[in-house]
Motif scaffolding. Sequence first.
Motif, short mmCIF file in Angstrom:
data_model
loop_
_atom_site.label_atom_id
_atom_site.label_comp_id
_atom_site.label_asym_id
_atom_site.label_seq_id
_atom_site.Cartn_x
_atom_site.Cartn_y
_atom_site.Cartn_z
N VAL A 37 0.85 -1.19 0.00
CA VAL A 37 0.00 0.00 0.00
C VAL A 37 0.89 1.24 0.00
CG1 VAL A 37 -1.83 1.25 1.20
CG2 VAL A 37 -1.77 -1.26 1.27
N LEU A 68 -1.22 -1.49 -4.35
CA LEU A 68 -2.47 -0.76 -4.16
C LEU A 68 -2.12 0.69 -3.83
CD1 LEU A 68 -5.54 -0.39 -3.58
CD2 LEU A 68 -5.11 -1.23 -1.25
N LEU A 70 -3.40 4.12 -2.49
CA LEU A 70 -4.52 4.50 -1.65
C LEU A 70 -4.21 5.79 -0.90
CD1 LEU A 70 -7.26 3.68 -0.32
CD2 LEU A 70 -5.91 2.40 1.38
N GLY A 77 -10.31 6.65 2.53
CA GLY A 77 -9.07 5.88 2.54
C GLY A 77 -8.96 4.92 3.71
N VAL A 80 -11.21 1.86 3.34
CA VAL A 80 -10.64 0.86 2.43
C VAL A 80 -9.58 0.04 3.15
CG1 VAL A 80 -9.34 0.49 0.30
CG2 VAL A 80 -11.14 2.22 0.37
N GLY A 371 -0.12 1.57 -7.98
CA GLY A 371 -1.51 1.19 -8.21
C GLY A 371 -1.71 0.13 -9.28
N SER A 374 -4.52 -2.26 -8.03
CA SER A 374 -5.50 -1.69 -7.10
C SER A 374 -6.89 -2.30 -7.28
CB SER A 374 -5.58 -0.18 -7.27
OG SER A 374 -4.38 0.45 -6.87
N LEU A 378 -9.01 -4.83 -4.62
CA LEU A 378 -10.29 -4.45 -4.02
C LEU A 378 -11.38 -5.46 -4.36
CD1 LEU A 378 -10.12 -0.59 -4.61
CD2 LEU A 378 -9.68 -1.85 -2.49
N TRP A 391 -14.42 5.28 -5.61
CA TRP A 391 -13.10 5.59 -5.05
C TRP A 391 -12.13 6.08 -6.12
CZ3 TRP A 391 -13.55 0.28 -2.28
CH2 TRP A 391 -14.27 0.44 -1.08
N VAL A 397 -8.48 5.98 -4.54
CA VAL A 397 -7.69 4.87 -5.08
C VAL A 397 -7.18 5.26 -6.46
CG1 VAL A 397 -7.78 2.48 -5.89
CG2 VAL A 397 -8.95 3.12 -3.78
#
Length: 407
Positions: A37, A68, A70, A77, A80, A371, A374, A378, A391, A397
């Motif tokens: 992340v 990911l 974020l 955020g 998530v 990302g 991403s 999810l 998002w 995101v």
Amino acid sequence: MREPLLNGIKVVDLGSFIAAPAAATVMADFGAEVVKVEPPDGDGYRRLLAGAEVDHFWLLTSRNKRGLALDLKSAGGADVLHRLVGWADVFVTNYRESLLDRLGLGYETLKATNPRLIYAHVSGYGRAGPEAARPAFDTTAWWGRSGLQEFTRDPQAPPIISAPGMGDHATAMALFGAVMAALYRRERTGEGAFVGTSLLANGIWSNGMVLQAMLAGDDWSTAKHEGERPRQALAGLYRTRDDRWVQLALLNPVKEWPPFTEAMLHPEWQQDARFATPADRLAHGDALGLLIAEAVAGLTLEEFRSRMDGRGLTYGYAAHNRELVADPQLLDNGMLIATDETEGVYTRTIANPIQVSGERPRVPSRAPEIGQHSVDILRDIGCGADEIDGWLAAGVVRQAEAGADPA
């Protein structure tokens, strides 16, 4: 075929730079599913090699992870991330605790979300005390603050700066071990845990032999710098004829002294009254050191190694990094390994230092783009298409564009 050691273990890597993320790298090597992340503009670690065409550091530490992007400071955020934590077995971070608390990501908060979670944290100087909130890197906390930097400097010379990531990678292995211990306990109790370490604690452990003496009042640093301790000639550094440096480590003087004098082509040293016993050799360390220096200076590195190896004597030498990339010792022991790429700058990388019988670490794959995964991540944790689209539209995101240039 046997499943990977950590198959089925899900890890959230919310770290930056090296110490915490590198622990997650080892988990990924052994089969854990690791989600990296980072902010929508990328982890600052990506930019550490400013101006470089290839971010070698990022490739090393972020391999075998999914990415990911974020925005944790946005309204959605934290939600998530909490959903991601509910999916995870391990949460790894080296963010300062004050920031984690502001983001709603402290241990007690995430424990409420997932009681089986292993929450793994790296700090700079420890979680308590007057320096707990200080920012740190390994060169400041592991190297400088631990006493290692001062002890290793030559008398009358300034301290040297540590190699990049030197203390971070050592600290990462401590965190990895802590996570494995907590997972083992969870298998027996069903309970999650907080585990932690710090750059300073690992530096202190690395400097433990010197500090154990200091605890008893024996200050080796002062004695070393003021010339009060006898010179350990048989554990000294010497320069060869071809300008290489060798390190003696003859710690069994009764056994190793005679063959060493023969290796240096000076068996007459055995009859020299100044060097008759180990105590004599220590008392006359300066004189012996000069003789050894003269003998070593007449040999090339290969000649020195041949003479020492032929007699089973213990020594080391200062290797050049350009030699290590083709070093047969590293290759034969799997310390340098092939990636899943066959051309370009990322065909080989450095293996983590752990071996487990019957386990073959995952073949390294390239670190993710910002990302890159991403949307897939999810979806995997059960987020709906409308949520994900919202998002993305709000900038909570970021999804990498298809065909983005690799790291």
